[in-house]
Design a protein around this motif. Structure first.
Motif, mmCIF file in Angstrom:
data_model
loop_
_atom_site.group_PDB
_atom_site.id
_atom_site.type_symbol
_atom_site.label_atom_id
_atom_site.label_comp_id
_atom_site.label_asym_id
_atom_site.label_seq_id
_atom_site.Cartn_x
_atom_site.Cartn_y
_atom_site.Cartn_z
ATOM 1 N N LEU A 89 0.799 -1.434 -0.024
ATOM 2 C CA LEU A 89 0.048 0.137 -0.033
ATOM 3 C C LEU A 89 0.940 1.373 -0.095
ATOM 4 C CD1 LEU A 89 -2.822 -1.165 2.437
ATOM 5 C CD2 LEU A 89 -2.980 -0.926 -0.216
ATOM 6 N N VAL A 90 1.998 1.153 0.852
ATOM 7 C CA VAL A 90 2.795 2.290 0.673
ATOM 8 C C VAL A 90 3.624 2.475 -0.791
ATOM 9 C CG1 VAL A 90 5.059 3.330 1.793
ATOM 10 C CG2 VAL A 90 3.502 2.401 3.040
ATOM 11 N N GLY A 91 3.686 1.244 -1.211
ATOM 12 C CA GLY A 91 4.417 1.408 -2.724
ATOM 13 C C GLY A 91 3.244 1.896 -3.809
ATOM 14 N N HIS A 92 2.136 1.652 -3.451
ATOM 15 C CA HIS A 92 1.012 2.203 -4.483
ATOM 16 C C HIS A 92 1.362 3.475 -4.834
ATOM 17 C CE1 HIS A 92 -2.049 -1.218 -4.016
ATOM 18 N NE2 HIS A 92 -0.937 -1.692 -4.537
ATOM 19 N N GLU A 93 1.748 4.246 -3.920
ATOM 20 C CA GLU A 93 2.012 5.884 -4.202
ATOM 21 C C GLU A 93 3.095 6.213 -5.150
ATOM 22 O OE1 GLU A 93 -0.482 7.278 -3.765
ATOM 23 O OE2 GLU A 93 -1.448 6.153 -1.830
ATOM 24 N N LEU A 94 4.008 5.085 -5.111
ATOM 25 C CA LEU A 94 5.326 5.188 -5.963
ATOM 26 C C LEU A 94 5.074 5.002 -7.465
ATOM 27 C CD1 LEU A 94 8.002 3.422 -3.951
ATOM 28 C CD2 LEU A 94 8.079 6.158 -4.591
ATOM 29 N N THR A 95 3.840 4.082 -7.485
ATOM 30 C CA THR A 95 3.533 3.824 -9.005
ATOM 31 C C THR A 95 2.539 4.845 -9.432
ATOM 32 O OG1 THR A 95 3.803 1.460 -8.587
ATOM 33 C CG2 THR A 95 2.166 2.064 -10.416
ATOM 34 N N ALA A 96 1.933 5.180 -8.668
ATOM 35 C CA ALA A 96 0.838 6.298 -9.049
ATOM 36 C C ALA A 96 1.406 7.197 -9.592
ATOM 37 C CB ALA A 96 -0.410 6.384 -8.032
ATOM 38 N N LEU A 97 2.616 7.902 -8.607
ATOM 39 C CA LEU A 97 2.869 9.281 -8.865
ATOM 40 C C LEU A 97 4.327 9.247 -9.705
ATOM 41 C CD1 LEU A 97 2.568 10.816 -5.326
ATOM 42 C CD2 LEU A 97 1.363 11.592 -7.349
ATOM 43 N N HIS A 98 5.004 8.091 -9.638
ATOM 44 C CA HIS A 98 6.320 8.045 -10.263
ATOM 45 C C HIS A 98 6.348 6.981 -11.687
ATOM 46 C CE1 HIS A 98 8.177 11.238 -7.607
ATOM 47 N NE2 HIS A 98 7.509 10.490 -6.748
ATOM 48 N N GLY A 99 5.467 6.401 -11.599
ATOM 49 C CA GLY A 99 5.303 5.332 -12.958
ATOM 50 C C GLY A 99 6.208 4.060 -12.549
ATOM 51 N N MET A 100 6.596 3.929 -11.200
ATOM 52 C CA MET A 100 7.509 2.647 -10.993
ATOM 53 C C MET A 100 6.600 1.361 -11.233
ATOM 54 S SD MET A 100 9.687 3.772 -7.642
ATOM 55 C CE MET A 100 10.444 2.076 -7.533
ATOM 56 N N ASP A 101 7.364 0.380 -11.671
ATOM 57 C CA ASP A 101 6.748 -0.842 -11.664
ATOM 58 C C ASP A 101 6.306 -1.184 -10.324
ATOM 59 O OD1 ASP A 101 7.506 -1.106 -14.441
ATOM 60 O OD2 ASP A 101 9.116 -2.406 -14.228
ATOM 61 N N ILE A 156 9.251 12.900 -1.049
ATOM 62 C CA ILE A 156 8.588 12.184 -0.133
ATOM 63 C C ILE A 156 7.425 13.052 0.427
ATOM 64 C CG2 ILE A 156 9.029 11.675 2.308
ATOM 65 C CD1 ILE A 156 12.103 10.825 1.599
ATOM 66 N N ASP A 157 7.320 14.379 0.685
ATOM 67 C CA ASP A 157 6.186 15.094 1.032
ATOM 68 C C ASP A 157 4.870 14.735 0.149
ATOM 69 O OD1 ASP A 157 7.467 16.308 3.055
ATOM 70 O OD2 ASP A 157 7.811 18.191 1.952
ATOM 71 N N LYS A 158 5.152 14.727 -1.024
ATOM 72 C CA LYS A 158 3.936 14.580 -2.059
ATOM 73 C C LYS A 158 3.454 13.080 -1.888
ATOM 74 C CE LYS A 158 4.649 17.655 -5.545
ATOM 75 N NZ LYS A 158 4.854 18.224 -6.949
ATOM 76 N N LEU A 159 4.528 12.067 -1.533
ATOM 77 C CA LEU A 159 4.235 10.799 -1.370
ATOM 78 C C LEU A 159 3.230 10.442 -0.012
ATOM 79 C CD1 LEU A 159 7.685 9.064 -2.513
ATOM 80 C CD2 LEU A 159 5.359 8.605 -3.525
ATOM 81 N N VAL A 160 3.851 11.045 0.896
ATOM 82 C CA VAL A 160 3.017 10.992 2.177
ATOM 83 C C VAL A 160 1.691 11.666 2.084
ATOM 84 C CG1 VAL A 160 2.928 11.678 4.871
ATOM 85 C CG2 VAL A 160 5.254 10.938 3.628
ATOM 86 N N ALA A 161 1.660 12.846 1.519
ATOM 87 C CA ALA A 161 0.329 13.507 1.112
ATOM 88 C C ALA A 161 -0.742 12.551 0.481
ATOM 89 C CB ALA A 161 0.592 14.868 0.720
ATOM 90 N N ALA A 162 -0.085 11.765 -0.367
ATOM 91 C CA ALA A 162 -1.166 10.810 -1.226
ATOM 92 C C ALA A 162 -1.535 9.565 -0.418
ATOM 93 C CB ALA A 162 -0.223 10.403 -2.403
ATOM 94 N N LEU A 163 -0.534 9.381 0.654
ATOM 95 C CA LEU A 163 -1.312 8.104 1.656
ATOM 96 C C LEU A 163 -2.399 8.899 2.451
ATOM 97 C CD1 LEU A 163 2.076 6.711 2.847
ATOM 98 C CD2 LEU A 163 0.402 5.454 1.350
ATOM 99 N N GLU A 164 -2.180 10.011 2.998
ATOM 100 C CA GLU A 164 -2.975 10.626 3.670
ATOM 101 C C GLU A 164 -4.485 10.991 2.867
ATOM 102 O OE1 GLU A 164 -3.600 14.054 7.123
ATOM 103 O OE2 GLU A 164 -2.071 14.416 5.565
ATOM 104 N N THR A 165 -4.243 11.348 1.780
ATOM 105 C CA THR A 165 -5.403 11.426 0.914
ATOM 106 C C THR A 165 -6.114 10.218 0.647
ATOM 107 O OG1 THR A 165 -4.527 13.540 -0.321
ATOM 108 C CG2 THR A 165 -6.408 12.376 -1.467
ATOM 109 N N HIS A 166 -5.530 9.101 0.557
ATOM 110 C CA HIS A 166 -6.331 7.667 0.077
ATOM 111 C C HIS A 166 -6.518 7.135 1.344
ATOM 112 C CE1 HIS A 166 -4.022 8.428 -3.809
ATOM 113 N NE2 HIS A 166 -4.929 8.902 -3.894
#
Length: 385
Positions: free
Chosen positions: A266-278, A351-361
Motif C-alpha cells: 500500500l505504501v508502494g502504490h503511491e510510488l507507482t501512481a506518482l512516479h510510474g515505477m513498476d 517524499i512530502d507528496k508521497l506521504v500526502a497521497a497516502l493521507e488523501t487515500h
C-alpha cells in the motif's frame, strides 16, 4: 492459528499446449471478449492459438490494457461489453490484464458509478460476468484469486477491490508462454511473488505451522530459481516452478488462519501512481526498509525467517535480523532490480507528496498491528532513498 474460511473455485489447467483446452472451457454459445495488453501476445502467437481454440464462437477483442491498468481504459472495454452484449471475458496476459478484466466483469452490469466498485473495496459488487484466463506472465497470482488493482489516471489513485464473484472460472497456465519475456518482467515476477509471501508470512506467530512451512518453501523455491529464470536461457522446469509458486503465493492458501501485513504494497502504490515505477520495483525498494524499521513488532518472525529461509542461526538476535534483511536486499539486486529510490531517479524532494497521497487515500493505519502511520511511512520512504 486464527479462525478462517478458505474457498478457491478457480480450475487450473497447467502445462504445455493447454491453450487448446479453451474449446472445452468456454461455453459454445458464448459471446467472448478477449482482453490483452500490448502486441507481445500477438507476436508470440498466443492470440492466434486463442482464436483457433475458440473456433466459431462470436468473439471481440480489446487491447491496450496498461501495465498498471487504468480506470479510463477499462471503461472503454466496459462500454464495448455493453454495446455488444458480451457474456464471457477472456484475459490473455499477466496480472495487469487479469486485474483489468476482473474490473470489467464487475462493472459491465453495475448500476451507478463504476468507481464505487473500487471505493467500496468490492463490497458494492453483486453480480459479475464470468471470466477465464490464459496466463502469459507469472507474478501477481491474479489468475487464482478474487482481487484486482486499478489506477485512476485522472487523480493518481491506485485502488484495490476484491469480491468472490470475480474469481476466474479457469486459468490456463502454460509455462512455455513465458519463454519470450524480457528479463525485467521475469525479475519483477519473482520479486512480486516473493513479497506476496512475505506480506502473509512475516507478521507475528500464531502457531500456524502448516502455513509457515508452506510459505518458507515458496520463498526458498523463489530464491533457488529466481536467478536462473532471469539470467539463464528459458527452460521448462524453472518457468513451471515460478508459474506455480506465483499462483500459490496469493491464492489464499498461505493466508488462511494467519495475520497479514500488506503495508509494503500500500505504501508502494503511491510510488507507482506518482512516479510510474513498476509494482515489483516498489516492493523491492520498500520491503527491506519496512522490515528494518518494524523489527521489534516482527522480531519473532524475522528470527524464524533468518533461520529457516536463509539458514542464519549464529550471532545476536539483531545481527541475525540485519543479515536476513541484507540477504533479502541482495536477492532482489541479484535479479537486476534496484532496491533504492535513487535507482529510479527519486530523491528526498518526492517524499512530502508521497506521504500526502497516502493521507488523501486513507492509508494512515497500515500493517498487521495498524502501526504503520504516516510518520512511519515517511521513515520507510526516507530509509529507501
Amino acid at each position: 492459528m486464527l479462525n478462517f474460511e478458505f474457498h478457491n473455485p478457480t480450475r487450473i489447467v497447467f502445462g504445455k499446449d493447454t491453450v487448446a483446452e479453451l474449446e472445452k472451457l468456454v461455453p459454445a454459445t458464448a459471446r467472448v471478449l478477449i482482453l490483452f495488453g500490448g502486441q507481445s501476445a500477438e507476436r508470440n502467437g498466443t492470440l492466434a492459438e486463442v482464436r483457433s481454440a475458440l473456433g466459431g464462437r462470436t468473439r471481440f477483442e480489446f487491447g491496450g490494457i496498461e501495465a498498471n491498468p487504468t480506470f479510463e481504459t477499462l471503461m472503454k472495454a466496459v462500454n464495448l461489453v455493453r454495446a455488444e452484449r458480451i457474456d464471457f471475458l477472456l484475459a490473455v496476459g499477466g496480472g495487469s490484464v487479469i486485474d483489468g478484466t476482473k474490473f470489467v466483469a464487475a462493472a459491465a452490469n453495475f448500476a451507478g458509478d463504476p468507481w464505487q466498485i473500487l471505493a467500496s473495496f468490492g463490497g458494492a459488487v453483486h453480480s459479475a460476468l464470468p471470466l477465464g484466463v490464459v496466463l502469459t506472465l507469472s507474478a501477481t497470482g491474479s489468475e487464482m484469486n478474487a482481487g484486482s488493482v486499478v489506477t485512476r489516471k485522472s487523480t493518481h489513485t491506485k485502488a484495490f477491490f476484491s469480491n468472490p464473484l470475480v474469481f476466474p472460472q479457469f486459468s490456463i497456465l502454460d509455462p512455455t508462454k513465458t519463454y519470450t519475456l524480457p528479463a525485467r518482467q521475469l525479475a519483477n515476477g519473482v520479486v512480486d511473488a516473493f513479497t506476496h509471501v512475505m506480506e502473509q508470512y512475516l507478521t507475528y506467530p500464531v502457531d500456524a505451522r502448516v502455513q509457515d512451512r508452506f510459505a518458507e518453501g515458496l520463498l526458498q523455491t523463489l530464491i533457488e530459481i529466481g536467478p536462473q529464470v532471469v539470467h539463464e536461457p528459458a527452460d521448462y522446469d524453472s518457468r513451471a516452478n515460478l508459474m506455480w509458486a506465483a499462483a500459490m503465493a496469493l491464492n489464499g492458501l498461505i493466508a488462511a488462519g494467519v495475520p497479514q501485513d500488506w503495508a509494503t504494497h500500500l505504501v508502494g502504490h503511491e510510488l507507482t501512481a506518482l512516479h510510474g515505477m513498476d509494482h515489483a520495483q516498489t516492493l523491492a525498494v520498500l520491503l527491506p526498509s519496512m522490515l528494518g524499521l518494524r523489527r521489534d513488532a516482527k522480531r519473532a518472525k524475522l528470527l524464524q525467517y533468518a533461520e529457516r529461509v536463509w539458514h542464519i542461526s549464529e550471532g545476536s538476535e539483531d545481527a541475525r535480523i540485519d543479515l536476513a534483511i541484507l540477504k533479502t536486499r541482495e536477492f532482489f539486486e541479484s535479479l537486476g532490480v534496484s532496491t533504492r529510490l535513487a535507482g529510479y531517479g527519486i530523491g528526498v524532494e518526492a517524499i512530502d507528496k508521497l506521504v500526502a497521497a497516502l493521507e488523501t487515500h486513507g492509508m494512515v493505519r497500515l500493517g498487521e498491528h495498524g502501526d504503520v502511520d504516516l510518520a512511519l511511512a515517511r521513515k520507510v520512504y526516507e530509509e529507501s532513498l
